[in-house]
Write a protein that holds these residues in place. Structure first.
Motif, PDB file in Angstrom:
ATOM      1  N   SER A 365      -9.788 -17.937  -6.094  1.00  0.00           N
ATOM      2  CA  SER A 365      -9.929 -16.704  -5.314  1.00  0.00           C
ATOM      3  C   SER A 365      -8.945 -16.664  -4.145  1.00  0.00           C
ATOM      4  O   SER A 365      -8.274 -15.647  -3.914  1.00  0.00           O
ATOM      5  CB  SER A 365     -11.369 -16.593  -4.806  1.00  0.00           C
ATOM      6  OG  SER A 365     -11.545 -15.427  -4.050  1.00  0.00           O
ATOM      7  N   ARG A 366      -8.844 -17.772  -3.416  1.00  0.00           N
ATOM      8  CA  ARG A 366      -7.942 -17.811  -2.260  1.00  0.00           C
ATOM      9  C   ARG A 366      -6.493 -17.644  -2.690  1.00  0.00           C
ATOM     10  O   ARG A 366      -5.718 -16.901  -2.076  1.00  0.00           O
ATOM     11  CB  ARG A 366      -8.097 -19.140  -1.516  1.00  0.00           C
ATOM     12  CG  ARG A 366      -9.417 -19.317  -0.801  1.00  0.00           C
ATOM     13  CD  ARG A 366      -9.541 -20.707  -0.228  1.00  0.00           C
ATOM     14  NE  ARG A 366      -8.757 -20.878   0.994  1.00  0.00           N
ATOM     15  CZ  ARG A 366      -8.592 -22.060   1.605  1.00  0.00           C
ATOM     16  NH1 ARG A 366      -9.127 -23.161   1.095  1.00  0.00           N
ATOM     17  NH2 ARG A 366      -7.884 -22.141   2.720  1.00  0.00           N
ATOM     18  N   THR A 367      -6.131 -18.329  -3.761  1.00  0.00           N
ATOM     19  CA  THR A 367      -4.731 -18.305  -4.194  1.00  0.00           C
ATOM     20  C   THR A 367      -4.313 -16.911  -4.641  1.00  0.00           C
ATOM     21  O   THR A 367      -3.286 -16.369  -4.193  1.00  0.00           O
ATOM     22  CB  THR A 367      -4.509 -19.319  -5.331  1.00  0.00           C
ATOM     23  OG1 THR A 367      -4.822 -20.632  -4.859  1.00  0.00           O
ATOM     24  CG2 THR A 367      -3.076 -19.277  -5.818  1.00  0.00           C
ATOM     25  N   VAL A 368      -5.100 -16.303  -5.524  1.00  0.00           N
ATOM     26  CA  VAL A 368      -4.741 -14.980  -6.038  1.00  0.00           C
ATOM     27  C   VAL A 368      -4.764 -13.947  -4.901  1.00  0.00           C
ATOM     28  O   VAL A 368      -3.891 -13.067  -4.827  1.00  0.00           O
ATOM     29  CB  VAL A 368      -5.682 -14.576  -7.191  1.00  0.00           C
ATOM     30  CG1 VAL A 368      -5.395 -13.143  -7.640  1.00  0.00           C
ATOM     31  CG2 VAL A 368      -5.529 -15.530  -8.368  1.00  0.00           C
ATOM     32  N   SER A 369      -5.733 -14.066  -4.019  1.00  0.00           N
ATOM     33  CA  SER A 369      -5.809 -13.127  -2.882  1.00  0.00           C
ATOM     34  C   SER A 369      -4.575 -13.236  -1.992  1.00  0.00           C
ATOM     35  O   SER A 369      -4.030 -12.217  -1.526  1.00  0.00           O
ATOM     36  CB  SER A 369      -7.065 -13.404  -2.051  1.00  0.00           C
ATOM     37  OG  SER A 369      -8.233 -13.122  -2.783  1.00  0.00           O
ATOM     38  N   MET A 370      -4.098 -14.463  -1.739  1.00  0.00           N
ATOM     39  CA  MET A 370      -2.914 -14.635  -0.896  1.00  0.00           C
ATOM     40  C   MET A 370      -1.657 -14.122  -1.579  1.00  0.00           C
ATOM     41  O   MET A 370      -0.778 -13.540  -0.927  1.00  0.00           O
ATOM     42  CB  MET A 370      -2.766 -16.108  -0.496  1.00  0.00           C
ATOM     43  CG  MET A 370      -3.783 -16.551   0.552  1.00  0.00           C
ATOM     44  SD  MET A 370      -3.462 -18.195   1.253  1.00  0.00           S
ATOM     45  CE  MET A 370      -3.812 -19.253  -0.138  1.00  0.00           C
ATOM     46  N   VAL A 371      -1.553 -14.307  -2.899  1.00  0.00           N
ATOM     47  CA  VAL A 371      -0.389 -13.773  -3.618  1.00  0.00           C
ATOM     48  C   VAL A 371      -0.399 -12.249  -3.532  1.00  0.00           C
ATOM     49  O   VAL A 371       0.646 -11.612  -3.343  1.00  0.00           O
ATOM     50  CB  VAL A 371      -0.382 -14.247  -5.089  1.00  0.00           C
ATOM     51  CG1 VAL A 371       0.728 -13.552  -5.877  1.00  0.00           C
ATOM     52  CG2 VAL A 371      -0.210 -15.758  -5.162  1.00  0.00           C
ATOM     53  N   GLU A 372      -1.573 -11.649  -3.646  1.00  0.00           N
ATOM     54  CA  GLU A 372      -1.670 -10.192  -3.522  1.00  0.00           C
ATOM     55  C   GLU A 372      -1.334  -9.737  -2.098  1.00  0.00           C
ATOM     56  O   GLU A 372      -0.622  -8.756  -1.895  1.00  0.00           O
ATOM     57  CB  GLU A 372      -3.081  -9.727  -3.898  1.00  0.00           C
ATOM     58  CG  GLU A 372      -3.370  -9.781  -5.390  1.00  0.00           C
ATOM     59  CD  GLU A 372      -4.683  -9.114  -5.750  1.00  0.00           C
ATOM     60  OE1 GLU A 372      -5.567  -9.048  -4.882  1.00  0.00           O
ATOM     61  OE2 GLU A 372      -4.814  -8.663  -6.904  1.00  0.00           O
ATOM     62  N   LYS A 373      -1.825 -10.470  -1.124  1.00  0.00           N
ATOM     63  CA  LYS A 373      -1.639 -10.076   0.273  1.00  0.00           C
ATOM     64  C   LYS A 373      -0.195 -10.261   0.736  1.00  0.00           C
ATOM     65  O   LYS A 373       0.367  -9.369   1.398  1.00  0.00           O
ATOM     66  CB  LYS A 373      -2.577 -10.904   1.158  1.00  0.00           C
ATOM     67  CG  LYS A 373      -2.496 -10.570   2.646  1.00  0.00           C
ATOM     68  CD  LYS A 373      -3.503 -11.387   3.440  1.00  0.00           C
ATOM     69  CE  LYS A 373      -3.447 -11.055   4.928  1.00  0.00           C
ATOM     70  NZ  LYS A 373      -4.432 -11.844   5.717  1.00  0.00           N
ATOM     71  N   TYR A 374       0.409 -11.381   0.377  1.00  0.00           N
ATOM     72  CA  TYR A 374       1.732 -11.702   0.913  1.00  0.00           C
ATOM     73  C   TYR A 374       2.883 -11.286   0.001  1.00  0.00           C
ATOM     74  O   TYR A 374       4.008 -11.112   0.475  1.00  0.00           O
ATOM     75  CB  TYR A 374       1.839 -13.209   1.175  1.00  0.00           C
ATOM     76  CG  TYR A 374       0.786 -13.742   2.130  1.00  0.00           C
ATOM     77  CD1 TYR A 374       0.431 -13.039   3.285  1.00  0.00           C
ATOM     78  CD2 TYR A 374       0.152 -14.957   1.889  1.00  0.00           C
ATOM     79  CE1 TYR A 374      -0.532 -13.529   4.159  1.00  0.00           C
ATOM     80  CE2 TYR A 374      -0.816 -15.460   2.754  1.00  0.00           C
ATOM     81  CZ  TYR A 374      -1.160 -14.735   3.890  1.00  0.00           C
ATOM     82  OH  TYR A 374      -2.108 -15.224   4.753  1.00  0.00           O
ATOM     83  N   PHE A 375       2.608 -11.111  -1.321  1.00  0.00           N
ATOM     84  CA  PHE A 375       3.707 -10.806  -2.252  1.00  0.00           C
ATOM     85  C   PHE A 375       3.355  -9.663  -3.201  1.00  0.00           C
ATOM     86  O   PHE A 375       3.961  -9.546  -4.274  1.00  0.00           O
ATOM     87  CB  PHE A 375       4.058 -12.065  -3.064  1.00  0.00           C
ATOM     88  CG  PHE A 375       4.637 -13.167  -2.228  1.00  0.00           C
ATOM     89  CD1 PHE A 375       5.990 -13.208  -1.941  1.00  0.00           C
ATOM     90  CD2 PHE A 375       3.812 -14.153  -1.693  1.00  0.00           C
ATOM     91  CE1 PHE A 375       6.519 -14.221  -1.149  1.00  0.00           C
ATOM     92  CE2 PHE A 375       4.331 -15.169  -0.902  1.00  0.00           C
ATOM     93  CZ  PHE A 375       5.693 -15.202  -0.623  1.00  0.00           C
ATOM     94  N   GLU A 376       2.392  -8.822  -2.795  1.00  0.00           N
ATOM     95  CA  GLU A 376       1.979  -7.663  -3.587  1.00  0.00           C
ATOM     96  C   GLU A 376       1.580  -8.056  -5.005  1.00  0.00           C
ATOM     97  O   GLU A 376       1.756  -7.291  -5.953  1.00  0.00           O
ATOM     98  CB  GLU A 376       3.100  -6.611  -3.617  1.00  0.00           C
ATOM     99  CG  GLU A 376       3.424  -6.060  -2.232  1.00  0.00           C
ATOM    100  CD  GLU A 376       4.500  -5.003  -2.272  1.00  0.00           C
ATOM    101  OE1 GLU A 376       5.269  -4.975  -3.253  1.00  0.00           O
ATOM    102  OE2 GLU A 376       4.565  -4.197  -1.329  1.00  0.00           O
TER     103      GLU A 376
END
Length: 646
Positions: A365-376
């Motif tokens: 959850s954290r990893t996918v959320s950060m990829v979405e947040k920082y790299f769309e």
């Protein structure tokens, strides 16, 4: 793990015990089959040609008595229960390759051949048996072997028995078996089980084994003396080779897979598998299985699960509340393989929260959320900078071999421990690299991208490695990180995640559970009074003339196969007596094609033909169904094909 060029002729044959048809299969029974499934899935993924066998042991005095209590024939009784066993294995995501029933005609014929061969060569002789018999375990005991006058295995009452019987000269082969066990130290595992068999049974001296019964008739008749039925353990143990075609015209599978790589069994039936079975094989001049592994019991409140003790844990209830992969994980991770393990609801729930929700679920959850947040949501380029990166990468590349070594030693909890060590290291990596701080500095964008890449790639490794154990979970992880390849071959290098891919965040794969609330739910469930099951309302009344329009016939299934692209449909060829027909039936989720061939069923013969999925269907097979199960209707006597049902 094996390299790609080493997979030629790599076969792996794994078996579980074939289960007594019982309406009370519990989580302890499930344990053996889940463990075997994880091993089979791992070996398939590692390039082996796998045969995974399970089934049902359907003969014996115990079954006959249970059927009499239910006022049905033994065959009717086992047909109903076996359907439930198959439903449970489907629920637990068991990927067996073959399900054998000891009532299958081919098995019956070969067991009769085996018994006749042993008799003809002088290994079986007729005498009179007088001693003690444990009906629940279908086992014979002498006075000296009883424990406090009861069965030493299950602790239940035994019965005095005296009847004419055939005996197997076990003592003739005892020294040879002792020598074999000593020369092949891995044949019986774990080591403590081997010592138990040698010191408690073999070295003190074997008595000849009673191998037929005349006091009941639900069993395989001795071909040359039909008043006798073959002792159920001789019948049941033979399944490991009859399932492969031994003794038939087609021995291709037998030549390919025998000897078995491992018989995976519970410790309570070790004596039958490591003394009776090897001696039978020696007498038949057949190679012995490579290994028999006797695992421990799953204990509740310090005791083995049993209906009489009231401590049975229902796997169906656990799956309903927690999901199949949570149940599989607990069984495979928390039970020391070879030793007894403990089960209670609180420990189980806490393990789900700590390992599945906090560790794996949170990492995803954290990893996918950060990829979405920082790299769309777009996977960034790989970028390696510091020691933290190198350490994580090294552990990723090392873990597949560690898992493989543990699997080769049948150390399933250790295999999962290695995977969760990697998952834990990835969670620590997030804290070490602090992506939320990197994101504040545009100059550190490449470094942030590298951290995200490393986390996604580690999740890809985790999904690949966990797939044999938790197949549904692996698929969910793969889908969210959009990994193209989670094969073992793809784990040779740390570059399988493709930059530019768009991740796809989904639901939380393991939501945290409120421990106290869930415990109260389960406790309330146990205290609920038994209620009658809801049934569908009756349809509108019909007249006798309406019913007379139906033409119901007994038909025999000559051939059966799945229809490509249709999960629920089977295509059957049936004999109507004066013609053969093709029928398409929506029963594929409940019956394997081989289970229907040779079976007589009821056909609605005058139903207007239709085409389903491009296949002509000339009638309909009658079946009884609920929301959970389906049973094909069969005549209780061997009626001629074409017989009218009225």
């Amino acid at each position: 793990m094996i390299k790609e060029d080493e997979t030629m002729n790599k076969t792996y044959y794994i078996t579980t015990p074939i289960y007594y048809p019982s309406a009370n299969l519990h989580i302890g029974n499930t344990y053996t089959t889940v463990a075997a499934d994880a091993l089979a899935r791992y070996k398939r993924k590692d390039g082996f040609d796998v045969m995974f066998l399970t089934g049902s042991d359907e003969h014996g005095q115990k079954i006959q008595r249970l059927a009499e209590e239910k006022k049905v024939t033994p065959k009717e009784y086992v047909d109903h229960i076996v359907a439930g066993i198959k439903d449970l294995w489907k629920l637990m995501n068991i990927s067996y390759d073959k399900f054998i029933r000891t009532t299958d005609e081919y098995h019956v014929e070969v067991v009769q051949q085996i018994f006749k061969q042993l008799y003809d060569q002088g290994d079986i002789y007729k005498s009179v048996y007088e001693g003690w018999y444990c009906t629940p375990d279908e086992s014979f005991w002498t006075d000296s072997q009883l424990k406090d006058g009861k069965c030493p295995d299950c602790g239940r009452a035994v019965e005095k028995a005296k009847e004419e019987a055939y005996f197997f000269k076990m003592s003739k082969y005892a020294d040879r078996l002792i020598q074999y066990i000593e020369d092949n130290p891995h044949f019986i595992q774990p080591e403590s089980r081997k010592n138990e068999m040698l010191n408690n049974f073999l070295r003190p001296g074997l008595t000849d084994l009673c191998v037929s019964r005349t006091s009941f008739d639900w069993g395989i008749p001795v071909s040359f003396d039909p008043d006798h039925v073959v002792y159920v353990w001789i019948d049941a143990l033979s399944n490991y080779i009859t399932a492969l075609g031994y003794g038939t015209d087609n021995t291709e599978l037998y030549a390919k897979y025998w000897p078995a790589d491992v018989h995976l069994i519970g410790k309570d039936i070790l004596r039958f598998h490591t003394i009776y079975w090897p001696i039978m094989l020696m007498a038949l001049d057949i190679p012995l299985p490579k290994q028999v592994f006797g695992h421990g019991w799953l204990l509740v409140d310090g005791g083995k699960m049993s209906k009489s003790k009231g401590n049975v844990v229902d796997p169906v209830i656990l799956v309903d509340h927690f999901g199949v992969d949570a149940v599989r994980y607990f069984l495979l991770r928390e039970i020391p393989f070879g030793s007894d393990g403990l089960f209670n609801n609180e420990t189980f729930i806490k393990k789900i929260n700590s390992d599945l929700a906090n560790d794996l679920g949170n990492l995803l959850s954290r990893t996918v959320s950060m990829v979405e947040k920082y790299f769309e949501g777009i996977v960034p380029e790989k970028y390696v900078e510091g020691d933290f990166d190198a350490e994580l990468m090294a552990l990723c590349l090392k873990t597949p071999q560690l898992v493989g070594d543990a699997i080769d030693q049948l150390k399933l909890p250790e295999a999962l421990t290695h995977i969760w060590t990697l998952i834990g290291r990835a969670n620590k990596y997030i804290d070490e690299t602090t992506p939320w701080i990197l994101a504040k500095d545009e100059a550190l964008k490449a470094r942030l991208g590298g951290v995200m890449y490393n986390l996604l790639e580690t999740l890809r490794f985790a999904a690949a490695l966990v797939e044999p154990f938790l197949p549904d979970t692996a698929a969910k992880v793969q889908r969210q990180i959009q990994a193209e390849d989670i094969s073992f071959a793809s784990l040779l290098s740390f570059d399988g995640t493709k930059p530019g891919t768009l991740v796809q965040k989904g639901e939380i794969i393991f939501p945290r559970i409120d421990v106290q609330k869930k415990l109260e739910e389960l406790e309330a469930l146990q205290e609920k009074p038994v209620v009658k099951k809801a049934v569908k309302p009756l349809k509108e009344e019909i007249t006798i003339e309406d019913f007379a329009k139906l033409d119901l016939r007994v038909v025999k299934v000559l051939a059966c196969e799945p229809i490509k692209g249709a999960k629920k449909l089977l295509k059957l060829t049936v004999d109507l007596g004066n013609e053969t027909r093709q029928v398409v039936s929506g029963i594929a989720e409940h019956y394997a094609p081989q289970d229907l061939v040779g079976k007589k069923v009821i056909l609605v013969a005058n139903l207007k033909p239709v085409t389903l999925r491009g296949e002509l269907s000339q009638g309909m097979i009658l079946a009884a169904s609920t929301a959970e199960s389906l049973s094909v209707i069969v005549p209780d006597k061997d009626e001629e094909t074409g017989t009218v049902v009225s």
